[in-house]
Design a protein around this motif. Structure first.
Motif, PDB file in Angstrom:
ATOM      1  N   LEU A  56     -25.507  32.331 -48.163  1.00 53.38           N
ATOM      2  CA  LEU A  56     -25.037  33.636 -48.739  1.00 53.38           C
ATOM      3  C   LEU A  56     -23.561  33.449 -49.005  1.00 53.38           C
ATOM      4  N   ARG A  57     -23.186  33.796 -50.254  1.00 52.26           N
ATOM      5  CA  ARG A  57     -21.853  33.264 -50.792  1.00 52.26           C
ATOM      6  C   ARG A  57     -20.865  34.437 -50.965  1.00 52.26           C
ATOM      7  N   ASN A  58     -21.287  35.727 -51.025  1.00 60.38           N
ATOM      8  CA  ASN A  58     -20.205  36.747 -51.118  1.00 60.38           C
ATOM      9  C   ASN A  58     -20.814  38.244 -50.451  1.00 60.38           C
ATOM     10  N   ARG A  59     -19.727  38.872 -50.460  1.00 63.28           N
ATOM     11  CA  ARG A  59     -20.093  40.073 -49.610  1.00 63.28           C
ATOM     12  C   ARG A  59     -21.065  41.229 -50.341  1.00 63.28           C
ATOM     13  N   ALA A  60     -21.436  41.042 -51.481  1.00 65.04           N
ATOM     14  CA  ALA A  60     -22.278  41.800 -52.064  1.00 65.04           C
ATOM     15  C   ALA A  60     -23.640  41.903 -51.398  1.00 65.04           C
ATOM     16  N   VAL A  61     -23.841  40.543 -50.828  1.00 73.81           N
ATOM     17  CA  VAL A  61     -25.415  40.453 -50.046  1.00 73.81           C
ATOM     18  C   VAL A  61     -25.285  40.454 -48.725  1.00 73.81           C
ATOM     19  N   TYR A  62     -24.061  40.534 -48.189  1.00 70.98           N
ATOM     20  CA  TYR A  62     -24.041  40.440 -46.706  1.00 70.98           C
ATOM     21  C   TYR A  62     -22.725  41.295 -46.215  1.00 70.98           C
ATOM     22  N   LYS A  63     -22.691  41.888 -44.915  1.00 73.86           N
ATOM     23  CA  LYS A  63     -21.416  42.455 -44.469  1.00 73.86           C
ATOM     24  C   LYS A  63     -21.550  42.411 -42.877  1.00 73.86           C
ATOM     25  N   ILE A  64     -20.513  41.931 -42.568  1.00 69.15           N
ATOM     26  CA  ILE A  64     -20.351  41.565 -40.768  1.00 69.15           C
ATOM     27  C   ILE A  64     -19.193  42.530 -40.342  1.00 69.15           C
ATOM     28  N   TYR A  65     -18.192  42.776 -41.105  1.00 70.61           N
ATOM     29  CA  TYR A  65     -16.948  43.635 -40.556  1.00 70.61           C
ATOM     30  C   TYR A  65     -16.977  45.028 -41.083  1.00 70.61           C
ATOM     31  N   TYR A  66     -16.559  45.704 -40.367  1.00 67.93           N
ATOM     32  CA  TYR A  66     -16.218  47.134 -40.301  1.00 67.93           C
ATOM     33  C   TYR A  66     -14.901  47.670 -39.707  1.00 67.93           C
ATOM     34  N   CYS A  67     -14.527  46.584 -39.122  1.00 70.39           N
ATOM     35  CA  CYS A  67     -12.996  46.802 -38.479  1.00 70.39           C
ATOM     36  C   CYS A  67     -12.676  45.368 -38.224  1.00 70.39           C
ATOM     37  N   GLU A  68     -11.402  45.166 -37.438  1.00 67.58           N
ATOM     38  CA  GLU A  68     -10.866  44.146 -36.955  1.00 67.58           C
ATOM     39  C   GLU A  68     -11.733  43.796 -35.725  1.00 67.58           C
ATOM     40  N   ILE A  69     -12.147  42.665 -35.404  1.00 67.34           N
ATOM     41  CA  ILE A  69     -13.033  42.171 -34.223  1.00 67.34           C
ATOM     42  C   ILE A  69     -11.925  42.061 -33.297  1.00 67.34           C
ATOM     43  N   HIS A  70     -11.939  42.844 -32.294  1.00 62.64           N
ATOM     44  CA  HIS A  70     -10.785  42.749 -31.193  1.00 62.64           C
ATOM     45  C   HIS A  70     -11.519  43.136 -29.627  1.00 62.64           C
ATOM     46  N   ARG A  71     -10.915  43.020 -28.875  1.00 62.45           N
ATOM     47  CA  ARG A  71     -11.404  43.415 -27.550  1.00 62.45           C
ATOM     48  C   ARG A  71     -11.308  44.911 -27.517  1.00 62.45           C
ATOM     49  N   ALA A  72     -12.511  45.528 -27.085  1.00 65.88           N
ATOM     50  CA  ALA A  72     -12.866  46.878 -27.165  1.00 65.88           C
ATOM     51  C   ALA A  72     -13.699  47.348 -25.962  1.00 65.88           C
ATOM     52  N   PRO A  73     -13.758  48.532 -25.496  1.00 67.62           N
ATOM     53  CA  PRO A  73     -14.673  48.958 -24.654  1.00 67.62           C
ATOM     54  C   PRO A  73     -15.941  49.258 -25.143  1.00 67.62           C
ATOM     55  N   ILE A  74     -16.200  49.519 -26.419  1.00 70.78           N
ATOM     56  CA  ILE A  74     -17.335  50.180 -27.137  1.00 70.78           C
ATOM     57  C   ILE A  74     -17.915  49.181 -28.478  1.00 70.78           C
ATOM     58  N   LEU A  75     -18.824  48.577 -28.414  1.00 72.95           N
ATOM     59  CA  LEU A  75     -19.333  48.218 -29.561  1.00 72.95           C
ATOM     60  C   LEU A  75     -20.435  48.817 -30.087  1.00 72.95           C
ATOM     61  N   THR A  76     -20.583  49.132 -31.148  1.00 73.39           N
ATOM     62  CA  THR A  76     -21.849  49.907 -31.700  1.00 73.39           C
ATOM     63  C   THR A  76     -22.211  49.194 -32.752  1.00 73.39           C
ATOM     64  N   LEU A  77     -23.828  49.061 -32.699  1.00 81.67           N
ATOM     65  CA  LEU A  77     -24.466  48.277 -33.389  1.00 81.67           C
ATOM     66  C   LEU A  77     -25.739  48.887 -34.058  1.00 81.67           C
ATOM     67  N   GLY A  78     -25.618  48.834 -35.510  1.00 81.81           N
ATOM     68  CA  GLY A  78     -26.640  49.352 -36.232  1.00 81.81           C
ATOM     69  C   GLY A  78     -27.803  48.001 -36.481  1.00 81.81           C
ATOM     70  N   LEU A  79     -28.708  48.322 -37.416  1.00 76.51           N
ATOM     71  CA  LEU A  79     -29.556  47.556 -37.713  1.00 76.51           C
ATOM     72  C   LEU A  79     -29.147  46.462 -38.677  1.00 76.51           C
ATOM     73  N   ASN A  80     -28.718  46.697 -40.070  1.00 73.20           N
ATOM     74  CA  ASN A  80     -28.254  46.077 -41.156  1.00 73.20           C
ATOM     75  C   ASN A  80     -27.433  46.956 -42.049  1.00 73.20           C
TER      76      ASN A  80
END
Length: 250
Positions: free
Chosen positions: A32-56
């Motif tokens: 997969l070559r560009n973010r039209a077809v995938y998305k990983i990040y909704y914010c900076e990935i940093h140490r945090a007390p809460i991680l929320t996970l949706g399906l896709n």
């Protein structure tokens, strides 16, 4: 620049280097070559007390621009076309229906202050491949291809609470925990055929940390269940019994 500011900058630079490297490896692994077809990040990935996970991630790939930030219609779909530098956070900076719902459950866990989401909540999904509907892709395969990368994200964030929104708790635990103990019975609202509350304490594979994992209904359609079933307070009560509760309850 103060010493505190310099330290924060160094930490952020390391986080962004981690994100950039993980995305490149995900691209190589999946083709997969560009973010039209995938998305990983909704914010900076940093140490945090809460991680929320949706399906896709949602959205028809054919309607998205390649940077993933905007749709071809001009609608802003993401707070950043890069790596959410300078504290950008989709949950606070993008007005989607799902985000409004997530704020309803996250703010009570953070002393009623939604602004704390920026520093104390990381969001992503169990699958990174984008689709308008779950049925548009092979969701099981998409979860599988994301699994090792999500495990790295979990290890980087080191959450006290993993909040699953519409993701079956047992499916997640079987992939990401070595051991787990369910807490109480899974509660299902049969009128809408949705799990509204399920919880477990789990020892995670990558870190061996014991983490509270809670499943709730999806925020975009069923956020009304959070208040009706007292989801935030029930989650907070479980956190108070955890040795790591102080990481959230300030």
């Amino acid at each position: 620049m103060s010493s505190d500011s310099a330290t924060r900058r160094r930490v952020s630079d390391r986080n962004i280097a981690f994100m950039r490297d993980l995305e490149r490896r995900f691209q190589r692994a999946t083709g997969l070559r560009n973010r039209a077809v995938y998305k990983i990040y909704y914010c900076e990935i940093h140490r945090a007390p809460i991680l929320t996970l949706g399906l896709n991630p949602g959205g028809n790939p054919s309607h998205m621009n390649s940077n993933g930030r905007t749709m071809k219609s001009g609608f802003v779909a993401c707070a950043s076309a890069r790596y959410h530098e300078n504290g950008r956070h989709d949950l606070l900076d993008c007005e989607w229906k799902e985000n409004h719902g997530l704020r309803e459950i996250l703010a009570p866990l953070l002393g009623g202050d939604p602004k704390r989401i920026r520093d104390e909540v990381v969001k992503t999904n169990v699958a990174f491949r984008r689709s308008a509907k779950k049925a548009d892709i092979d969701i099981v395969a998409a979860i599988g291809e994301a699994e090792p990368f999500l495990a790295e994200i979990i290890a980087h964030v080191k959450p006290v609470l993993i909040l699953l929104t519409g993701v079956p708790i047992l499916d997640f635990l079987k992939r990401h925990a070595t051991r787990f103990e369910q807490i109480g019975r899974t509660q299902k609202a049969r009128a809408i055929n949705q799990v509204v509350f399920a919880a477990a304490r789990a020892r995670l594979r990558r870190t061996s940390r014991v983490t509270l994992v809670v499943q709730v209904a999806h925020a975009s359609r069923f956020a009304w269940t959070y208040k009706r079933y007292n989801v935030a307070q029930r989650t907070f009560n479980l956190l108070e019994t955890s040795t790591n509760a102080g990481a959230i309850s300030k």
